[in-house]
Design a protein around this motif. Structure first.
Motif, PDB file in Angstrom:
ATOM      1  N   ARG A 226      30.783  78.243  50.552  1.00  0.00           N
ATOM      2  CA  ARG A 226      30.819  79.700  50.586  1.00  0.00           C
ATOM      3  C   ARG A 226      32.113  80.213  49.941  1.00  0.00           C
ATOM      4  O   ARG A 226      33.000  80.733  50.615  1.00  0.00           O
ATOM      5  CB  ARG A 226      30.737  80.205  52.029  1.00  0.00           C
ATOM      6  CG  ARG A 226      29.499  79.803  52.809  1.00  0.00           C
ATOM      7  CD  ARG A 226      28.264  80.573  52.394  1.00  0.00           C
ATOM      8  NE  ARG A 226      28.559  81.992  52.294  1.00  0.00           N
ATOM      9  CZ  ARG A 226      27.955  82.802  51.418  1.00  0.00           C
ATOM     10  NH1 ARG A 226      27.054  82.332  50.577  1.00  0.00           N
ATOM     11  NH2 ARG A 226      28.275  84.072  51.378  1.00  0.00           N
ATOM     12  N   PRO A 227      32.240  80.078  48.623  1.00  0.00           N
ATOM     13  CA  PRO A 227      33.482  80.520  47.970  1.00  0.00           C
ATOM     14  C   PRO A 227      33.699  82.024  48.111  1.00  0.00           C
ATOM     15  O   PRO A 227      32.788  82.821  47.903  1.00  0.00           O
ATOM     16  CB  PRO A 227      33.269  80.125  46.508  1.00  0.00           C
ATOM     17  CG  PRO A 227      31.783  80.027  46.331  1.00  0.00           C
ATOM     18  CD  PRO A 227      31.253  79.561  47.652  1.00  0.00           C
ATOM     19  N   GLY A 228      34.914  82.385  48.514  1.00  0.00           N
ATOM     20  CA  GLY A 228      35.272  83.792  48.597  1.00  0.00           C
ATOM     21  C   GLY A 228      34.565  84.577  49.680  1.00  0.00           C
ATOM     22  O   GLY A 228      34.530  85.808  49.629  1.00  0.00           O
TER      23      GLY A 228
ATOM     24  N   TYR B 239      35.195  75.346  45.602  1.00  0.00           N
ATOM     25  CA  TYR B 239      34.673  74.478  46.657  1.00  0.00           C
ATOM     26  C   TYR B 239      35.329  74.854  47.995  1.00  0.00           C
ATOM     27  O   TYR B 239      36.375  74.305  48.370  1.00  0.00           O
ATOM     28  CB  TYR B 239      34.933  73.016  46.310  1.00  0.00           C
ATOM     29  CG  TYR B 239      33.760  72.301  45.651  1.00  0.00           C
ATOM     30  CD1 TYR B 239      32.822  73.013  44.924  1.00  0.00           C
ATOM     31  CD2 TYR B 239      33.613  70.927  45.750  1.00  0.00           C
ATOM     32  CE1 TYR B 239      31.761  72.359  44.304  1.00  0.00           C
ATOM     33  CE2 TYR B 239      32.544  70.265  45.135  1.00  0.00           C
ATOM     34  CZ  TYR B 239      31.627  70.991  44.419  1.00  0.00           C
ATOM     35  OH  TYR B 239      30.566  70.344  43.818  1.00  0.00           O
ATOM     36  N   GLN B 240      34.699  75.772  48.701  1.00  0.00           N
ATOM     37  CA  GLN B 240      35.188  76.212  50.010  1.00  0.00           C
ATOM     38  C   GLN B 240      34.067  75.992  51.028  1.00  0.00           C
ATOM     39  O   GLN B 240      33.250  76.874  51.276  1.00  0.00           O
ATOM     40  CB  GLN B 240      35.594  77.692  49.963  1.00  0.00           C
ATOM     41  CG  GLN B 240      36.792  77.968  49.083  1.00  0.00           C
ATOM     42  CD  GLN B 240      37.178  79.438  49.105  1.00  0.00           C
ATOM     43  OE1 GLN B 240      36.503  80.293  48.559  1.00  0.00           O
ATOM     44  NE2 GLN B 240      38.289  79.738  49.763  1.00  0.00           N
ATOM     45  N   TRP B 241      34.056  74.807  51.594  1.00  0.00           N
ATOM     46  CA  TRP B 241      32.918  74.357  52.376  1.00  0.00           C
ATOM     47  C   TRP B 241      33.078  74.653  53.873  1.00  0.00           C
ATOM     48  O   TRP B 241      34.080  74.288  54.487  1.00  0.00           O
ATOM     49  CB  TRP B 241      32.720  72.855  52.184  1.00  0.00           C
ATOM     50  CG  TRP B 241      32.421  72.495  50.757  1.00  0.00           C
ATOM     51  CD1 TRP B 241      33.314  72.364  49.740  1.00  0.00           C
ATOM     52  CD2 TRP B 241      31.128  72.239  50.202  1.00  0.00           C
ATOM     53  NE1 TRP B 241      32.658  72.029  48.575  1.00  0.00           N
ATOM     54  CE2 TRP B 241      31.315  71.942  48.825  1.00  0.00           C
ATOM     55  CE3 TRP B 241      29.839  72.196  50.722  1.00  0.00           C
ATOM     56  CZ2 TRP B 241      30.265  71.627  47.976  1.00  0.00           C
ATOM     57  CZ3 TRP B 241      28.788  71.889  49.876  1.00  0.00           C
ATOM     58  CH2 TRP B 241      28.998  71.614  48.520  1.00  0.00           C
ATOM     59  N   LEU B 242      32.054  75.288  54.425  1.00  0.00           N
ATOM     60  CA  LEU B 242      32.031  75.544  55.864  1.00  0.00           C
ATOM     61  C   LEU B 242      31.409  74.361  56.594  1.00  0.00           C
ATOM     62  O   LEU B 242      30.495  73.707  56.077  1.00  0.00           O
ATOM     63  CB  LEU B 242      31.209  76.801  56.168  1.00  0.00           C
ATOM     64  CG  LEU B 242      31.706  78.108  55.541  1.00  0.00           C
ATOM     65  CD1 LEU B 242      30.848  79.270  56.025  1.00  0.00           C
ATOM     66  CD2 LEU B 242      33.168  78.353  55.866  1.00  0.00           C
ATOM     67  N   SER B 243      31.884  74.109  57.798  1.00  0.00           N
ATOM     68  CA  SER B 243      31.366  72.996  58.594  1.00  0.00           C
ATOM     69  C   SER B 243      30.071  73.403  59.292  1.00  0.00           C
ATOM     70  O   SER B 243      30.064  74.370  60.058  1.00  0.00           O
ATOM     71  CB  SER B 243      32.390  72.570  59.636  1.00  0.00           C
ATOM     72  OG  SER B 243      31.806  71.601  60.501  1.00  0.00           O
TER      73      SER B 243
END
Length: 369
Positions: A107-109, A139-143
């Motif tokens: 979920r970038p940004g 690459y902004q990865w949520l758990s």
């Protein structure tokens, strides 16, 4: 005697006539069924949309896609239901199906997620995607193991599913970060990946590890070689599966279908990104069979398509082969479409980022005739 002979021949002629009519009828029915099956082979197009273009500009583009053989558009609105609601009627008026394409665990940004650093995945080397991202900055990865991060993702799914006229919500980046990059991309990052490297092995966030410990009574952060621990690997596969299954329930509640962009075939997806999509509750998968990313030859499209189709045997799931058109010549595109057809795909999806050429459009259109 002559009367008997005449009667016999009349009966015989009648039987032959009936059999001939039945045979012709069967042939017509068979031809009709074959034609219907061929016509169901769907042509998709991934496209990113925004608020800057006018309705008339999008209408021109939608009409162009339809006139050149495209049946369905996968629209990335940044998970914005308002923009999707604005553009869906325009696409449908052009005769196109609309599928709501969204980034899922990546979920970038994301302005909401960025307020919660604990929602993000963490690598084995202790780097959080919140501020230290693998490979590329987006690459902004949520758990999927963090309950609030999961709730947020599913709220986005539901927002898109509520939009009238949408055929499916389309999950992209529904996985973990790449444990292994496609071999053709490694030189770009000056990397060698012959084992699971700590910087690219996720998710060691508190939410994930604590959930795993409750299930299996061991801490992956203390394992000497977590790559060989099957429970740890399977846990992460199941975290993605359960997220997809929940999304499936949500979209079906709104009478929509669930589709996803996935890695080429399940065994490969499992190995590279913790994604075992043949076990998901889903209606359609669009494996991204970008053969050049893997230093493979064109016929690999057929191999990977067939492998995915076999893994889905007995399931009510359609497979549509994803093609990366910027690297395909018109002749290559023609062959790629045929390879997908010959190996059991229900359609083909083109990732072109508005770069399809007139010659490529001609190939697409002609392949439907």
């Amino acid at each position: 005697m002559n009367v008997l002979r005449i009667t016999f021949f009349c009966i015989l002629l009648s039987m032959v006539s009936c059999n001939t009519k039945e045979k012709v009828k069967e042939e017509i029915t068979e031809t009709k069924e074959t034609t219907e099956q061929e016509s169901k082979f769907k042509y998709w197009n991934w496209m990113t949309v925004g608020n800057k273009k006018s309705d008339s500009a999008y209408t021109v583009h939608f009409n162009k896609l339809k006139s050149n053989g495209i049946d369905a558009v996968l629209m990335n609105t940044g998970a914005d239901p308002k923009l999707l609601n604005r553009l869906t009627p325009l696409a449908k008026a052009a005769g196109l199906e609309v599928h709501a394409w969204m980034f899922t665990t990546n979920r970038p940004g994301d302005s909401i997620a960025l307020q919660h650093p604990d929602w993000y995945m963490v690598s084995r080397s202790g780097k959080s995607c919140f501020d230290e991202r693998p490979y590329v900055n987006y690459y902004q990865w949520l758990s999927p193991s963090h309950p609030d991060a999961r709730k947020h993702i599913l709220s986005l799914v539901e927002g898109l599913a509520k939009v009238e006229g949408v055929s499916s919500v389309h999950l992209d980046y529904i996985r973990y970060p790449d444990v292994y990059l496609p071999i053709g991309l490694l030189p770009k990052y000056d990397l060698k990946q012959e084992e699971e490297l700590p910087d690219f092995d996720f998710d060691y966030s508190d939410a994930s590890v604590e959930k795993f410990i409750k299930l299996h009574h061991k801490d992956p952060r203390e394992m000497k070689n977590p790559a060989i621990d099957i429970e740890w690997k399977n846990f992460r596969l199941n975290e993605i599966k359960s997220l997809v299954d929940e999304a499936y329930t949500i979209v079906h509640k709104h009478n929509k279908k669930l589709s996803a962009a996935v890695f080429p075939y399940p065994e490969m997806a499992d190995h590279m990104v913790r994604q075992r999509w043949d076990k998901w509750s889903i209606d359609m998968v669009l494996p991204m069979i970008y053969y050049n990313f893997y230093n493979e030859e064109l016929d690999w499209i057929g191999y990977a398509t067939q492998q995915g189709v076999k893994d889905l045997e007995g399931k009510q799931v359609e497979l549509h082969t994803g093609l990366y058109t910027p690297k395909l010549t018109p002749i290559g595109l023609k062959s790629a479409i045929q390879l997908a057809k010959d190996n059991g795909a229900s359609g083909v999806a083109f990732f072109d980022d508005y770069t399809l050429t007139d010659k490529q459009f001609e190939i697409i259109k002609n392949s439907k005739e």
